[in-house]
Design an enzyme around this catalytic site. Sequence first.
Site, PDB file in Angstrom:
ATOM      1  N   SER A  86       0.833  -1.208   0.000  1.00 57.83           N
ATOM      2  CA  SER A  86       0.000   0.000   0.000  1.00 57.83           C
ATOM      3  C   SER A  86       0.859   1.246   0.000  1.00 57.83           C
ATOM      4  O   SER A  86       1.960   1.264   0.567  1.00 57.83           O
ATOM      5  CB  SER A  86      -0.896  -0.001   1.246  1.00 57.83           C
ATOM      6  OG  SER A  86      -1.484   1.268   1.455  1.00 57.83           O
ATOM      7  N   GLU A 118       0.284   3.620   1.785  1.00 57.86           N
ATOM      8  CA  GLU A 118       0.371   4.032   3.180  1.00 57.86           C
ATOM      9  C   GLU A 118       1.711   3.628   3.795  1.00 57.86           C
ATOM     10  O   GLU A 118       2.074   4.137   4.862  1.00 57.86           O
ATOM     11  CB  GLU A 118      -0.779   3.443   3.995  1.00 57.86           C
ATOM     12  CG  GLU A 118      -2.145   4.029   3.659  1.00 57.86           C
ATOM     13  CD  GLU A 118      -2.322   5.466   4.143  1.00 57.86           C
ATOM     14  OE1 GLU A 118      -1.645   5.844   5.123  1.00 57.86           O
ATOM     15  OE2 GLU A 118      -3.126   6.192   3.546  1.00 57.86           O
ATOM     16  N   TYR A 125      -1.785   0.393  10.280  1.00 62.80           N
ATOM     17  CA  TYR A 125      -2.013  -0.261   8.988  1.00 62.80           C
ATOM     18  C   TYR A 125      -0.776  -0.141   8.105  1.00 62.80           C
ATOM     19  O   TYR A 125      -0.318  -1.122   7.525  1.00 62.80           O
ATOM     20  CB  TYR A 125      -3.223   0.376   8.291  1.00 62.80           C
ATOM     21  CG  TYR A 125      -3.391  -0.086   6.858  1.00 62.80           C
ATOM     22  CD1 TYR A 125      -3.839  -1.372   6.577  1.00 62.80           C
ATOM     23  CD2 TYR A 125      -3.087   0.760   5.794  1.00 62.80           C
ATOM     24  CE1 TYR A 125      -3.980  -1.801   5.259  1.00 62.80           C
ATOM     25  CE2 TYR A 125      -3.242   0.345   4.477  1.00 62.80           C
ATOM     26  CZ  TYR A 125      -3.680  -0.940   4.224  1.00 62.80           C
ATOM     27  OH  TYR A 125      -3.810  -1.367   2.930  1.00 62.80           O
TER      28      TYR A 125
END
Length: 331
Positions: free
Chosen positions: A128, A130, A152
């Site tokens: 991701s 992120e 996460y």
Amino acid sequence: MKRKALITGITGQDGSYLAELLLEKGYEVHGLVRRVAIEDPEHRLWRIKHILDDIELHPASLESYPSVFRIMAGLQPDEIYHLAAQSFVSYSFEDEFSTLNTNINGTHYVLAALRDVVPDARFYFAGSSEMFGEARVSPQNEETPFHPRSAYGISKVAGFELTRNYREAYRLHASSGILFNHEGPRRGFEFVTRKITSYAAKIKLGLAKELRLGNLDARRDWGHAAEYVKAMWLMLQQDEPDDYVIATGETHSVREFLEAAFGIVGLDYKQYVVVDPQFYRPAEVNLLLGDCSKAKQRLGWTYSRSFPDLVGEMVHTDLEYHTEAARGRMG
């Protein structure tokens, strides 16, 4: 003989699009799902209900290594796409423990089972953007240092490193896709993009009066999930495994997403949107922008959809969804 693919997270947005793609390519498609999903198909299998007769689902838990091992040993898949995760960033601040446990251990269990029973299978890990978090440079590519700003993001960095370690230590064909934000009409309603398009539709239909959001100036590289799953498949068709950034190469703010979504239904978002501090993250990520040059050159992957088309598809889907839901309630 048909190639056999196993998808964890097949009931999610990406899993549903990937399952469709693999079926089109003639694969035998299997999905690893929680038992509760099979017991509650109306709510938990809605994204794949149209292909349930064409795939096979296997109840298992990613939190149990014996469970994962049993499925892997019985299936002997040729390709494994590990998409399952607790993927809602805001929730990861509320429950860091379950996010880290599910995402890191789940990835570890799948990799370990693969190494033990199907070492020749090809493995894809869903990374991701992120992972980049508060990136020092923009745009971000495969060489950009990670600086995650949530449990996460941290869990995805751990999964990425686990995948790389298994590739290097055990010579597995294991690749990671560092996917920037990808959306579509199958996105969960808790995600900001679907929240926006859903409320634009509900307000237009008189079913809601306001929409509460956090940081409207956060900028993201938003693409369509149906395009991104093609890149996943392409990674596992390469002779050598590797890691790839998948992105559109352009960025838009939450405010721009609002303008586009509410504009489609002829409304001014400023009259309906309330900025609510409770929706701000404890650690904000202000800008994510991907450079997918490597994927273009090596995979031949290109992104073809426009930002307005993405938003438009989501808004029109939600107009139809909420109109039918309202009729159902009235009936």
